[in-house]
Design a protein around this motif. Sequence first.
Motif, short mmCIF file in Angstrom:
data_model
loop_
_atom_site.label_atom_id
_atom_site.label_comp_id
_atom_site.label_asym_id
_atom_site.label_seq_id
_atom_site.Cartn_x
_atom_site.Cartn_y
_atom_site.Cartn_z
N LEU A 107 0.56 -1.27 -0.25
CA LEU A 107 -0.27 0.26 -0.32
C LEU A 107 1.00 1.73 0.00
O LEU A 107 2.18 1.33 0.83
CB LEU A 107 -0.81 0.11 1.02
N TRP A 108 0.90 2.09 -1.01
CA TRP A 108 1.51 3.58 -1.13
C TRP A 108 0.18 4.37 -0.97
O TRP A 108 -0.39 5.00 -1.59
CB TRP A 108 2.26 3.19 -1.90
N ILE A 109 0.51 5.36 0.38
CA ILE A 109 -0.11 6.50 0.47
C ILE A 109 0.04 7.75 0.06
O ILE A 109 0.72 8.00 0.55
CB ILE A 109 -1.06 6.28 2.10
N THR A 110 -0.47 8.02 -0.48
CA THR A 110 -0.10 9.65 -0.81
C THR A 110 -1.16 10.83 -0.27
O THR A 110 -0.28 11.97 -0.42
CB THR A 110 -0.28 10.00 -2.48
N LYS A 111 -2.08 10.47 -0.38
CA LYS A 111 -2.60 11.65 1.40
C LYS A 111 -3.45 11.38 1.60
O LYS A 111 -3.98 10.52 1.59
CB LYS A 111 -3.26 12.71 0.00
N GLY A 112 -4.15 12.07 2.64
CA GLY A 112 -5.00 11.57 3.73
C GLY A 112 -4.39 10.44 4.93
O GLY A 112 -3.46 10.70 5.01
N GLN A 113 -5.37 10.02 5.62
CA GLN A 113 -4.54 9.56 7.55
C GLN A 113 -5.58 9.16 7.82
O GLN A 113 -7.12 9.08 7.26
CB GLN A 113 -3.82 10.77 8.19
N GLY A 114 -5.30 8.26 8.69
CA GLY A 114 -5.87 7.15 9.15
C GLY A 114 -5.66 6.36 10.08
O GLY A 114 -4.34 6.63 10.57
N ARG A 115 -6.38 5.08 10.61
CA ARG A 115 -5.55 4.18 11.48
C ARG A 115 -5.22 3.13 10.39
O ARG A 115 -6.12 2.40 9.66
CB ARG A 115 -6.18 3.59 12.73
N ILE A 116 -4.60 2.09 10.74
CA ILE A 116 -4.58 0.65 9.92
C ILE A 116 -4.26 -0.81 11.06
O ILE A 116 -3.36 -0.34 11.61
CB ILE A 116 -3.77 0.69 8.53
N THR A 117 -5.12 -2.01 10.59
CA THR A 117 -4.39 -2.95 11.75
C THR A 117 -3.90 -4.01 10.56
O THR A 117 -4.64 -3.93 9.93
CB THR A 117 -5.38 -2.71 12.22
N VAL A 118 -2.38 -3.79 10.88
CA VAL A 118 -2.00 -5.38 10.44
C VAL A 118 -2.10 -6.35 11.70
O VAL A 118 -1.08 -5.71 12.15
CB VAL A 118 -0.91 -5.63 8.96
N ALA A 119 -1.97 -7.74 11.12
CA ALA A 119 -2.07 -9.06 11.70
C ALA A 119 -1.99 -8.37 13.46
O ALA A 119 -1.06 -8.74 14.32
CB ALA A 119 -0.61 -9.46 11.97
N GLY A 120 -3.18 -7.96 13.72
CA GLY A 120 -3.56 -7.94 15.44
C GLY A 120 -2.69 -6.68 15.78
O GLY A 120 -2.80 -6.47 16.95
N VAL A 121 -1.72 -5.34 14.93
CA VAL A 121 -1.65 -4.07 15.78
C VAL A 121 -1.68 -3.15 14.96
O VAL A 121 -2.11 -2.84 13.92
CB VAL A 121 0.11 -4.35 15.29
N THR A 122 -2.50 -2.22 15.42
CA THR A 122 -2.60 -1.01 14.96
C THR A 122 -1.83 0.72 14.88
O THR A 122 -1.60 0.69 16.01
CB THR A 122 -3.94 -0.29 16.06
N ARG A 123 -1.51 0.88 13.61
CA ARG A 123 -0.68 2.13 13.96
C ARG A 123 -1.52 3.14 13.07
O ARG A 123 -2.45 3.20 11.91
CB ARG A 123 0.62 1.88 13.24
N GLY A 124 -0.85 4.14 13.12
CA GLY A 124 -1.84 5.76 12.84
C GLY A 124 -0.67 5.66 11.48
O GLY A 124 0.40 5.59 11.06
N TYR A 125 -1.69 6.24 9.85
CA TYR A 125 -0.85 6.62 8.71
C TYR A 125 -1.54 7.54 8.68
O TYR A 125 -2.12 8.28 8.72
CB TYR A 125 -1.55 5.34 7.81
N GLY A 126 -0.51 8.39 7.38
CA GLY A 126 -0.45 9.40 7.16
C GLY A 126 -0.32 9.44 5.82
O GLY A 126 0.77 8.08 4.78
N ALA A 127 0.53 10.16 4.59
CA ALA A 127 0.73 10.58 3.53
C ALA A 127 2.59 10.36 3.53
O ALA A 127 2.90 10.50 4.38
CB ALA A 127 0.80 11.56 3.17
N HIS A 128 2.86 9.32 2.46
CA HIS A 128 4.44 8.72 1.67
C HIS A 128 4.40 8.43 2.70
O HIS A 128 5.69 7.56 3.56
CB HIS A 128 5.13 9.95 2.54
N ASN A 129 3.30 7.05 3.18
CA ASN A 129 3.37 5.59 4.80
C ASN A 129 3.14 4.78 2.93
O ASN A 129 2.60 4.64 2.21
CB ASN A 129 3.06 5.87 5.32
N ALA A 130 4.44 3.54 3.34
CA ALA A 130 4.22 2.74 2.62
C ALA A 130 4.42 1.18 4.24
O ALA A 130 4.65 1.41 4.50
CB ALA A 130 5.87 2.38 1.73
N ILE A 131 3.09 0.56 3.48
CA ILE A 131 2.55 -0.05 4.27
C ILE A 131 2.69 -1.85 2.99
O ILE A 131 1.55 -2.04 2.28
CB ILE A 131 1.26 -0.79 4.58
N PHE A 132 3.91 -2.88 3.62
CA PHE A 132 3.79 -4.23 3.57
C PHE A 132 2.18 -4.94 3.66
O PHE A 132 2.68 -5.15 5.18
CB PHE A 132 5.24 -4.52 3.09
N VAL A 133 1.82 -6.05 3.35
CA VAL A 133 0.51 -6.87 3.55
C VAL A 133 0.88 -7.89 3.21
O VAL A 133 0.93 -8.39 2.00
CB VAL A 133 -0.07 -6.81 3.72
#
Length: 262
Positions: A35-61
Amino acid sequence: MTLFPDIRIVPFSRLTQGGRWRAEAMRSYSAPQLLWITKGQGRITVAGVTRGYGAHNAIFVPAHTMHGFEMTGQVFGSAVMFPGMADLDLPDTPHHLRIRDGQVQVEIATLLDGLDRELSRKRTGARRAIRHYAGLISVWLERQIELAEDVTSIPVSARRLAAGYAALVEREFRTSKSVSGYAADLGVTPTHLTRVCNQTCGRSALELLTERKISEARRLLADTRAPVKDIASALGYASPAYFTRAFHARTGRSPKEFRKGD
């Protein structure tokens, strides 16, 4: 139809077609994704762990990893899916990267643009180009993981237990297995498992399990014509009435109301 169906890029706008619940609901895919996030924010839960995300975050699942993300307002980005490409040497574990270097941000954006062009055009050598772009994206990811610092305050032991629980839930949520059963498999007490889940993702162990079941129920109600009683049975509920109560408590609608209004 693309030239190389093993790889695809899905804009976030398509992930929410049919309702935001499709992105926010807990689910997993059979293919790894970036996942490559370019704009916006929120929270993501992956494998039981929740973190906040924002612009220019890369999340590998990784493949078959339970995840779901909440969006605050509009969120823009892309999901790159890598089915059937074991030779890319992608990680076996999830990673959440905050890319602050502007040049590194440009690198991944350029690679994704190039991959998207090759996927959408019938040009000579497109298959080789697509595979090379996928390889370069995997190299980019490996380098950023190597440079990343672990900034979370959650202990490693807690993250491991939460990940173990999430993995078991993903494999067995269609059964009637209770939190106590999962805790026994993990060698901990239900109380300890719930305490850790609250620590890692702000949800109890039961809430995570219920959310995964209801997410699948939503998908089946929206995308199939299976009778409600069959969906209840397929997800391990003791009766259609019990399933209906659980579904209503989670969504505010009965299964039949959800199916009509989706």
